[in-house]
Each structure stands twice: as structure tokens, then as C-alpha cells.
Enzyme design. Structure first.
Site, PDB file in Angstrom:
ATOM      1  N   SER A  89      15.297  19.789  -5.454  1.00 19.73           N
ATOM      2  CA  SER A  89      16.415  19.370  -6.297  1.00 19.73           C
ATOM      3  C   SER A  89      17.278  20.576  -6.659  1.00 19.73           C
ATOM      4  CB  SER A  89      15.892  18.711  -7.580  1.00 19.73           C
ATOM      5  OG  SER A  89      15.358  19.691  -8.463  1.00 19.73           O
ATOM      6  N   SER A  91      17.947  21.634  -9.747  1.00 16.93           N
ATOM      7  CA  SER A  91      17.741  22.016 -11.146  1.00 16.93           C
ATOM      8  C   SER A  91      17.658  23.520 -11.355  1.00 16.93           C
ATOM      9  CB  SER A  91      16.464  21.358 -11.689  1.00 16.93           C
ATOM     10  OG  SER A  91      15.310  21.937 -11.107  1.00 16.93           O
ATOM     11  N   SER A 233      18.985  19.513 -15.412  1.00 15.91           N
ATOM     12  CA  SER A 233      17.576  19.849 -15.268  1.00 15.91           C
ATOM     13  C   SER A 233      16.744  19.068 -16.276  1.00 15.91           C
ATOM     14  CB  SER A 233      17.360  21.360 -15.489  1.00 15.91           C
ATOM     15  OG  SER A 233      15.986  21.672 -15.537  1.00 15.91           O
TER      16      SER A 233
END
Length: 274
Positions: A89, A91, A233
Site C-alpha cells: 500500500s 501508507s 495511513s
């Protein structure tokens, strides 16, 4: 469906170990006796597989035990020294991009028992600013990666995109506006260099209001983590603290970037993780 590769590897190690031991105890003596009764010329002409079949060991057993050494090496290195991960991801942008393949030092936070993650031999303690991999507290089969912000006993505050640790405002220096960012959504962001009480690294902040403001006191035996992509996040601001027992190691190196299956891997992000 989530699965824990560590458990699968541990099971493979145990199965191949049992097969190897069983062969050594039951069939190896028979193999040795059978070979001793053959002329030396015949023994020299036989390949390794033919020699192993002399003891009467089932083919499936020989096949399973043949993987023992390679699985044992992988299991040992991955469990106690270095473990690879892929970033799934955004984040941790801009520090880590989606598709980065990283290496995690498993010795930094103590030698731990595989699967159970119980500490066997203490080494060093986690430090503020470390990029850590850990078992997600709400779903331990899933691994997360974030930056360690708060140590046990710290008072953490995050309001209006301002981070405070123990009453001290964490300074940041504006670097750039990115109107087309690397976020999956393409959301415009501002880039800052944050000085996390001596550890400098870059962070993203979006133009929208942060939904994750709050104040926290880090309990003993726990840590507070945040993603460098502050407004994109899911971290300790959303789901709480990370128990020390959940820590797996410190991410220290990017060795490959491969974002999509049909794209070519490259080494554009190779280097130490700051």
C-alpha cells in the site's frame, strides 16, 4: 483469503525434517547393508537415486526428505536473520512505494521463536524513527509496516497535522507541492522533511483535514506507529498500540521495485531505508 506464510514454512520444515529423520533411522542402515553386499564396480555405476532406493524407502518419502536442506536454510534465514517483504500500500510514501521489495533485520529486536514470536535472546531495543514490520494487533496473520513514533511512556499528540512528543513539537521543513502524487488516488500532497527528534525523513500531508487527531499515552510494553503518508495511513491513531511481542524486525533496505505483474522489475529505489 489471508494466510500466514511463516506458519506454512514452519509446517514444511517440520514435515521434511520428520521425513529426513525417519529415513536416517529406518532406511539408511538398510541402504548401507545393501550397498556393502554389492561389488564396488556396481556401486560406482549407480547414481544417487538408485542407491537411496536400495534400502526400500518409499519414493514419496525420498522425495519429501530431499527438500529438507533447502527448506531448513530458507526457514532459518527467514526466521532468525533477514525476511523479505513487499510493500502492498501507499501508507509509507514517500519513503516506500507500492511494489518495493524490502529486507527486514530479524535480529534487531531480539532472537525470536518462529511462529510464536516469543523472544529467546534479547538484543537491541526499538528506537524512535525505526521503520518497523509487525503483526497487525487486530489480525496477527497480517503484517504491517509503519514508522515507530512513540516509545513506552511517551505522550503523543497529533492535531491539525502537528505532531508533538512529550510536549515537544516535531519540526518539519516544507519541500514541495506535488499536484500529481504517487498516492493510489493521485491526491495532491505537500512534502515535508520531518525531524523526529534526530531522525530525519520525508512525509506526505494532504490538503484535506486529517481525520485522525488525538492524544495518546503509550503504555509499557507497547509502541505507537504512524505511516509517513500521514493522511492515508491506518495506524496507531486509528487502531491503537503495537505490543512489543508483535514486532518482527526493522526494515533496512529496498532491493527491488516491481509494481505490477506485467511490468518489468527495476532497481530505481534500491538503497537503505531512512
Amino acid at each position: 483469503m489471508d494466510f500466514d506464510f511463516e506458519i506454512i514454512l514452519a509446517i514444511a520444515f517440520l514435515v521434511t525434517l520428520i521425513a529426513w529423520v525417519y529415513d536416517r533411522v529406518i532406511y539408511a542402515p538398510k541402504r548401507k547393508e545393501a550397498l556393502s553386499q554389492l561389488p564396488s564396480s556396481a556401486v560406482e555405476a549407480m547414481n544417487k537415486e538408485a542407491k537411496e532406493r536400495l534400502g526400500g524407502a518409499p519414493k514419496w518419502l525420498l522425495e519429501v526428505k530431499s527438500y529438507f536442506v533447502i527448506i531448513a536454510v530458507i526457514f532459518g534465514v527467514r526466521s532468525f536473520l533477514v525476511e523479505p517483504f513487499q510493500i502492498p500500500s501507499g501508507s509509507m510514501l514517500p519513503t516506500l512505494e507500492i511494489g518495493d521489495f524490502i529486507l527486514v533485520n530479524k535480529l534487531d529486536y531480539g532472537v525470536r521463536l518462529p511462529v510464536l514470536n516469543t523472544e529467546l535472546i534479547p538484543t537491541t531495543q526499538p528506537e524512535r524513527g525505526d521503520v518497523v514490520v509487525f503483526k497487525y494487533p487486530k489480525q496477527p496473520s497480517v503484517n504491517y509496516i509503519k514508522r515507530l513514533i512513540g516509545l513506552p511512556g511517551d505522550v503523543i499528540s497529533y492535531h491539525n497535522k502537528t505532531l508533538m512528543i512529550n510536549g515537544k513539537i516535531i519540526s518539519d521543513e516544507f519541500l514541495a507541492d506535488l499536484m500529481v502524487s504517487k498516492n493510489p488516488s493521485g491526491e495532491p500532497v505537500k512534502v515535508f522533511k520531518e525531524d523526529l527528534l534526530g531522525v530525519q525523513h520525508e512525509i506526505y500531508e494532504s490538503y484535506r483535514r486529517s481525520p485522525l487527531d488525538g492524544d495518546w499515552i503509550v503504555p509499557e510494553g507497547h509502541y505507537f506507529v504512524m505511516g509517513d503518508n500521514r493522511d492515508n495511513s491506518a495506524d496507531s491513531r486509528a487502531w491503537g498500540f503495537v505490543p512489543a511481542a508483535n514486532l518482527k524486525g526493522r526494515a533496512f533496505y529496498v532491493w527491488l521495485h516491481w509494481n505490477e505483474f506485467f511490468s518489468l522489475p527495476n532497481f530505481k529505489n534500491n538503497g537503505l531505508i531512512e
